[in-house]
Design a protein around this motif. Structure first.
Motif, PDB file in Angstrom:
ATOM      1  N   LYS A  69       0.842  -1.213   0.000  1.00 29.54           N
ATOM      2  CA  LYS A  69       0.000   0.000   0.000  1.00 29.54           C
ATOM      3  C   LYS A  69       0.867   1.249   0.000  1.00 29.54           C
ATOM      4  O   LYS A  69       2.010   1.238   0.442  1.00 29.54           O
ATOM      5  N   ILE A  70       0.264   2.320  -0.530  1.00 23.29           N
ATOM      6  CA  ILE A  70       0.880   3.645  -0.471  1.00 23.29           C
ATOM      7  C   ILE A  70      -0.010   4.492   0.420  1.00 23.29           C
ATOM      8  O   ILE A  70      -1.219   4.552   0.215  1.00 23.29           O
ATOM      9  N   GLU A  71       0.599   5.094   1.440  1.00 23.23           N
ATOM     10  CA  GLU A  71      -0.174   5.896   2.376  1.00 23.23           C
ATOM     11  C   GLU A  71       0.355   7.323   2.370  1.00 23.23           C
ATOM     12  O   GLU A  71       1.550   7.544   2.222  1.00 23.23           O
ATOM     13  N   ALA A  72      -0.548   8.268   2.521  1.00 22.63           N
ATOM     14  CA  ALA A  72      -0.129   9.672   2.609  1.00 22.63           C
ATOM     15  C   ALA A  72      -0.784  10.325   3.814  1.00 22.63           C
ATOM     16  O   ALA A  72      -1.915   9.993   4.175  1.00 22.63           O
ATOM     17  N   VAL A  73      -0.053  11.222   4.465  1.00 21.48           N
ATOM     18  CA  VAL A  73      -0.633  12.075   5.511  1.00 21.48           C
ATOM     19  C   VAL A  73      -0.217  13.511   5.238  1.00 21.48           C
ATOM     20  O   VAL A  73       0.773  13.764   4.558  1.00 21.48           O
ATOM     21  N   ALA A  74      -0.991  14.427   5.801  1.00 20.12           N
ATOM     22  CA  ALA A  74      -0.569  15.825   5.859  1.00 20.12           C
ATOM     23  C   ALA A  74      -0.599  16.211   7.323  1.00 20.12           C
ATOM     24  O   ALA A  74      -1.590  15.965   8.022  1.00 20.12           O
ATOM     25  N   LEU A  75       0.508  16.754   7.820  1.00 19.26           N
ATOM     26  CA  LEU A  75       0.628  17.166   9.215  1.00 19.26           C
ATOM     27  C   LEU A  75       0.741  18.677   9.282  1.00 19.26           C
ATOM     28  O   LEU A  75       1.433  19.289   8.461  1.00 19.26           O
ATOM     29  N   ASP A  76       0.068  19.276  10.270  1.00 21.78           N
ATOM     30  CA  ASP A  76       0.269  20.706  10.466  1.00 21.78           C
ATOM     31  C   ASP A  76       1.540  20.904  11.317  1.00 21.78           C
ATOM     32  O   ASP A  76       2.193  19.939  11.710  1.00 21.78           O
ATOM     33  N   GLY A  77       1.880  22.150  11.584  1.00 16.23           N
ATOM     34  CA  GLY A  77       3.146  22.474  12.251  1.00 16.23           C
ATOM     35  C   GLY A  77       3.320  21.814  13.603  1.00 16.23           C
ATOM     36  O   GLY A  77       4.444  21.602  14.062  1.00 16.23           O
ATOM     37  N   SER A  78       2.224  21.447  14.261  1.00 18.97           N
ATOM     38  CA  SER A  78       2.330  20.833  15.578  1.00 18.97           C
ATOM     39  C   SER A  78       2.264  19.309  15.498  1.00 18.97           C
ATOM     40  O   SER A  78       2.285  18.634  16.518  1.00 18.97           O
ATOM     41  N   GLY A  79       2.191  18.767  14.281  1.00 15.95           N
ATOM     42  CA  GLY A  79       2.174  17.314  14.130  1.00 15.95           C
ATOM     43  C   GLY A  79       0.782  16.728  14.088  1.00 15.95           C
ATOM     44  O   GLY A  79       0.612  15.514  14.056  1.00 15.95           O
ATOM     45  N   ARG A  80      -0.219  17.588  14.088  1.00 18.24           N
ATOM     46  CA  ARG A  80      -1.587  17.089  14.024  1.00 18.24           C
ATOM     47  C   ARG A  80      -1.893  16.652  12.596  1.00 18.24           C
ATOM     48  O   ARG A  80      -1.540  17.333  11.631  1.00 18.24           O
ATOM     49  N   GLU A  81      -2.575  15.502  12.528  1.00 19.58           N
ATOM     50  CA  GLU A  81      -2.874  14.938  11.213  1.00 19.58           C
ATOM     51  C   GLU A  81      -4.130  15.582  10.654  1.00 19.58           C
ATOM     52  O   GLU A  81      -5.184  15.530  11.268  1.00 19.58           O
ATOM     53  N   VAL A  82      -4.004  16.195   9.470  1.00 16.04           N
ATOM     54  CA  VAL A  82      -5.186  16.828   8.876  1.00 16.04           C
ATOM     55  C   VAL A  82      -5.666  16.080   7.635  1.00 16.04           C
ATOM     56  O   VAL A  82      -6.723  16.379   7.083  1.00 16.04           O
ATOM     57  N   PHE A  83      -4.884  15.114   7.175  1.00 12.70           N
ATOM     58  CA  PHE A  83      -5.283  14.311   6.013  1.00 12.70           C
ATOM     59  C   PHE A  83      -4.616  12.957   6.112  1.00 12.70           C
ATOM     60  O   PHE A  83      -3.478  12.844   6.546  1.00 12.70           O
ATOM     61  N   ARG A  84      -5.342  11.907   5.741  1.00 15.58           N
ATOM     62  CA  ARG A  84      -4.739  10.589   5.650  1.00 15.58           C
ATOM     63  C   ARG A  84      -5.505   9.754   4.638  1.00 15.58           C
ATOM     64  O   ARG A  84      -6.726   9.735   4.623  1.00 15.58           O
ATOM     65  N   LYS A  85      -4.761   9.068   3.777  1.00 17.18           N
ATOM     66  CA  LYS A  85      -5.413   8.180   2.821  1.00 17.18           C
ATOM     67  C   LYS A  85      -4.431   7.091   2.413  1.00 17.18           C
ATOM     68  O   LYS A  85      -3.231   7.337   2.320  1.00 17.18           O
TER      69      LYS A  85
END
Ligand SMILES: [Zn+2]
Length: 287
Positions: A11-27
């Motif tokens: 699988k290929i997984e992606a996340v987007a983290l904001d400056g504090s490490g909070r996850e705002v996107f995952r797929k």
């Protein structure tokens, strides 16, 4: 925003983290196995969905410092490809690429089980055995791109119980990986008892697991003697075996060249997410 991509064999997984490490996107999407162009396209659409920001990618292999091409990848359709240039062309953004065990280690060093430690050694005990080194929150890659790759060192001080040395796919025998990977544990249990079980079943067997812990202690003592890390963080399927965190530090004292061992052995904090989080932190992690 920091976008991280974990390019795995299945699988290929992606996340987007904001400056504090909070996850705002995952797929996550299935990896187009054997299809290089398809792999580039899949990464391209995940990154586009994740949004604006820097892009870091963890891969099951390394980029050759000589050629810039992918090497040492068990996802063999990536080998010899100019993955970095091809992805940059696909997404029209600069990318940073690191080995997946290095991404795991970085993730745990930045905001996981090794947070605040100066030197972190990250260990993957899964289908294979990998490793990575983070120093003051930065990955150490090395001129050969193999820093921390301890899995194909020989198991130190083999005893009669370790013989005959198991053959390894790398062409040598008696590699640490042949004892400490999941399949290695299965093989050892069969050698000991004559019964073939999956690693998930073997972990209930006292005698085999003591052999496993003792070998892991010997193998990690070799790392401590060279690197002297503050923390060793375990990842991969075998990291879920709770007894390792008491057995191994008790057993490694006899092989570490020191009167007292201050190195901590810790379970990962981010589980399966560590690879993709570490990929995101390849760009300016929070300190
Ligand atoms: Zn090997």
């Amino acid at each position: 925003m920091r976008v991280g991509v974990d390019l795995g064999g299945t699988k290929i997984e992606a996340v987007a983290l904001d400056g504090s490490g909070r996850e705002v996107f995952r797929k996550r999407v299935p990896t187009p196995r054997g299809d290089y162009q398809g792999t580039l396209k899949a990464i391209g659409s995940l990154v586009a969905e994740a949004g604006e920001g820097t892009v870091g990618i963890g891969i099951p292999g390394a980029l050759s410092r000589v050629t810039g091409l992918v090497k040492n990848a068990n996802s063999t359709w990536l080998i010899g490809k100019a993955l970095k240039e091809d992805i940059q062309r696909e997404i029209n953004r600069p990318v940073r690429i690191e080995n997946d065990a290095n991404c795991f280690t970085l993730s745990e060093a930045v905001d996981g089980a090794g947070k605040g430690a100066e030197v972190v050694f990250g260990v993957i005990l899964g289908t294979g055995v990998g490793g990575g080194i983070a120093v003051r929150g930065k990955v150490l890659t090395g001129p050969n791109g193999i820093a921390g790759e301890w899995g194909h060192n020989p198991l130190p001080l083999p005893t009669a119980e370790d013989l005959p040395l198991p053959p390894c796919y790398c062409g040598r025998a008696g590699c640490i990986e042949t004892y400490l990977s999941g399949p290695g544990l299965s093989r050892d249990h069969e050698a000991l008892t004559g019964r073939k079980l999956e690693a998930e079943e073997v972990v209930k067997h006292e005698k085999t697991m003591l052999r496993y812990a003792e070998r892991l202690a010997r193998a990690l003592a070799g790392v401590i003697n060279v690197l002297d890390p503050d923390v060793i963080v375990l990842g991969g399927g075998m990291s879920n075996v709770a007894r390792l965190y008491t057995d191994v530090p008790r057993l490694w004292t006899r092989s570490v060249f020191s009167d007292h061992v201050a190195t901590r052995l810790a379970r990962n904090a981010h589980g399966d997410s560590s690879g993709v989080r570490g990929a995101a932190w390849l760009w300016d992690p929070p300190r």
